[in-house]
Scaffold this motif. Structure first.
Motif, short mmCIF file in Angstrom:
data_model
loop_
_atom_site.label_atom_id
_atom_site.label_comp_id
_atom_site.label_asym_id
_atom_site.label_seq_id
_atom_site.Cartn_x
_atom_site.Cartn_y
_atom_site.Cartn_z
N GLU A 28 -28.67 -16.12 19.50
CA GLU A 28 -29.46 -17.14 20.19
C GLU A 28 -28.92 -18.52 19.81
OE1 GLU A 28 -34.16 -17.86 20.80
OE2 GLU A 28 -33.50 -17.78 18.71
N ILE A 29 -28.61 -19.32 20.82
CA ILE A 29 -28.12 -20.67 20.59
C ILE A 29 -29.23 -21.64 20.96
CG2 ILE A 29 -26.32 -22.35 21.16
CD1 ILE A 29 -24.55 -19.97 21.97
N GLY A 30 -29.87 -22.19 19.93
CA GLY A 30 -31.04 -23.05 20.13
C GLY A 30 -32.30 -22.31 19.74
N THR A 31 -32.81 -22.57 18.53
CA THR A 31 -33.94 -21.81 18.00
C THR A 31 -35.28 -22.46 18.28
OG1 THR A 31 -32.47 -21.29 16.12
CG2 THR A 31 -34.77 -20.62 15.94
N LYS B 127 -17.22 -19.76 13.33
CA LYS B 127 -17.31 -19.05 12.05
C LYS B 127 -17.77 -17.61 12.26
CE LYS B 127 -18.30 -23.33 9.52
NZ LYS B 127 -19.30 -24.09 8.73
N LEU B 128 -18.72 -17.43 13.17
CA LEU B 128 -19.18 -16.07 13.48
C LEU B 128 -18.04 -15.26 14.09
CD1 LEU B 128 -22.71 -16.77 15.04
CD2 LEU B 128 -22.18 -16.05 12.70
N LEU B 129 -17.23 -15.92 14.91
CA LEU B 129 -16.08 -15.24 15.52
C LEU B 129 -15.06 -14.85 14.46
CD1 LEU B 129 -14.95 -14.40 18.29
CD2 LEU B 129 -13.77 -16.61 18.38
N GLU B 130 -14.82 -15.74 13.51
CA GLU B 130 -13.89 -15.44 12.42
C GLU B 130 -14.37 -14.24 11.59
OE1 GLU B 130 -13.39 -18.91 10.07
OE2 GLU B 130 -12.40 -20.07 11.64
N GLU B 131 -15.68 -14.10 11.49
CA GLU B 131 -16.26 -12.98 10.73
C GLU B 131 -16.20 -11.67 11.51
OE1 GLU B 131 -20.22 -14.17 9.82
OE2 GLU B 131 -19.61 -15.90 8.61
N GLY B 132 -15.77 -11.75 12.77
CA GLY B 132 -15.69 -10.55 13.59
C GLY B 132 -17.01 -10.11 14.17
N ARG B 133 -17.98 -11.03 14.23
CA ARG B 133 -19.30 -10.68 14.75
C ARG B 133 -19.22 -10.47 16.27
NH1 ARG B 133 -23.36 -12.86 11.32
NH2 ARG B 133 -24.90 -11.92 12.72
N GLN B 134 -19.94 -9.47 16.75
CA GLN B 134 -20.07 -9.20 18.17
C GLN B 134 -21.53 -8.89 18.47
OE1 GLN B 134 -16.97 -8.45 20.83
NE2 GLN B 134 -17.09 -10.35 19.68
N PHE B 135 -22.00 -9.33 19.64
CA PHE B 135 -23.40 -9.19 19.98
C PHE B 135 -23.56 -8.49 21.33
CE2 PHE B 135 -22.91 -12.76 17.15
CZ PHE B 135 -23.95 -12.61 16.25
N ASP B 136 -24.70 -7.82 21.49
CA ASP B 136 -25.00 -7.16 22.75
C ASP B 136 -25.48 -8.16 23.80
OD1 ASP B 136 -24.48 -4.58 21.68
OD2 ASP B 136 -26.49 -4.57 20.78
N LEU B 137 -26.15 -9.21 23.34
CA LEU B 137 -26.72 -10.20 24.25
C LEU B 137 -26.66 -11.57 23.58
CD1 LEU B 137 -28.38 -10.89 26.86
CD2 LEU B 137 -30.44 -10.41 25.52
N VAL B 138 -26.27 -12.58 24.35
CA VAL B 138 -26.28 -13.96 23.87
C VAL B 138 -27.20 -14.77 24.77
CG1 VAL B 138 -24.94 -16.04 23.41
CG2 VAL B 138 -23.93 -13.79 22.96
N PHE B 139 -28.13 -15.48 24.15
CA PHE B 139 -29.09 -16.32 24.87
C PHE B 139 -28.79 -17.77 24.53
CE2 PHE B 139 -33.50 -18.26 24.84
CZ PHE B 139 -33.59 -18.40 26.21
N ILE B 140 -28.45 -18.56 25.55
CA ILE B 140 -28.11 -19.97 25.36
C ILE B 140 -29.24 -20.83 25.89
CG2 ILE B 140 -26.43 -21.79 25.84
CD1 ILE B 140 -24.36 -19.58 26.39
N ASP B 141 -29.87 -21.56 24.99
CA ASP B 141 -31.00 -22.42 25.36
C ASP B 141 -30.90 -23.69 24.52
OD1 ASP B 141 -33.31 -23.36 26.52
OD2 ASP B 141 -34.65 -22.20 25.23
N ALA B 142 -29.81 -24.43 24.73
CA ALA B 142 -29.52 -25.58 23.87
C ALA B 142 -29.05 -26.76 24.71
CB ALA B 142 -28.48 -25.18 22.83
N ASP B 143 -28.38 -27.69 24.06
CA ASP B 143 -27.97 -28.95 24.66
C ASP B 143 -27.20 -28.74 25.97
OD1 ASP B 143 -27.10 -31.54 25.21
OD2 ASP B 143 -26.74 -32.00 23.10
N PHE B 144 -27.71 -29.37 27.04
CA PHE B 144 -27.09 -29.21 28.35
C PHE B 144 -25.61 -29.59 28.36
CE2 PHE B 144 -31.31 -30.02 30.84
CZ PHE B 144 -31.79 -28.81 30.37
#
Length: 232
Positions: A79-82, A133-150
């Motif tokens: 989630e991008i934007g908590t 940084k998450l990409l460098e760690e090799g993280r992968q997600f099933d769903l990404v929710f973007i609710d942040a700066d336009f």
């Protein structure tokens, strides 16, 4: 050229004038579909008490996110934007482990209070600093929710594609509002829509929405992009 009778009937049903009924319809839907949820209610009230802006995901939208999570079987959500963690709770209660990114330290502290007891981590920092940084760690997600700066929607979407497993989904919220705020692009000019449409890594669609917001006196015309990641 006159319209066939069936189209005249449709024109009346889908008239812009009916948008004024959105608040009544929203109230009926909330009464019919939503069940009491102490965790979500606490998140809203605690966020207000702590002075967070009243811009959380609306309850019906939160329920949609929860249903979407279950429909696609998402076990990991980025989630991008908590903000206060309302949507984080929706994802977590639907069975996903949530990694949320929040730039505002106060918002993050309140969100951590609100999501206590759930499988949610709230990372502090600007999304475009944290996501690599998450990409460098090799993280992968099933769903990404973007609710942040336009203003960073494209950059956030680009990073989201890299962080979503092939076959996973990206939900980019408030796209229509963003386009109106930044100046509606003329036909043929580059926009967020054209950039995503030309991106061979994804298949995407725009879903316009009309909703009622408690802080506004008129219905809200907005929309979101839903994309499936084909490849990186």
């Amino acid at each position: 050229m006159s319209l066939p009778p069936q189209f005249k009937a449709m024109e009346a049903v889908f008239s812009y004038e009916n948008f004024r009924l959105a608040p009544k319809l929203a109230a009926q839907a909330e009464a019919a579909f939503l069940r009491p949820n102490p965790k979500l209610q606490h998140a809203l009230s605690n966020s207000v008490d702590k002075g967070l802006p009243p811009i959380s995901v609306l309850p019906m939208a939160g329920q949609y996110l929860s249903i979407l999570t279950q429909l696609i079987g998402a076990k990991s959500v980025l989630e991008i934007g908590t903000l206060g963690g309302y949507s984080s709770i929706c994802f977590a209660e639907a069975g996903a482990r949530v990694t949320s990114v929040e730039i505002n330290p106060k918002h993050r502290d309140v969100a951590i209070e609100n999501v206590q007891g759930l499988d949610v981590e709230v990372l502090l920092g600007a999304a475009l600093d944290v996501l690599p940084k998450l990409l460098e760690e090799g993280r992968q997600f099933d769903l990404v929710f973007i609710d942040a700066d336009f203003k960073d929607h494209w950059e956030q979407f680009d990073m989201a594609v890299k962080l979503t497993r092939p076959g996973g989904g990206i939900f980019l919220d408030d796209v229509v509002a963003s386009m109106f705020k930044n100046g509606y692009p003329g036909e043929g000019s580059e926009s967020l829509l054209t950039r995503i449409g030309e991106d061979e890594r994804v298949r995407a669609t725009l879903m316009p929405t009309v909703a009622s917001h408690p802080m506004l006196t008129t219905p809200v015309f907005n929309g979101f992009i839903m994309a499936i990641v084909k490849s990186h």
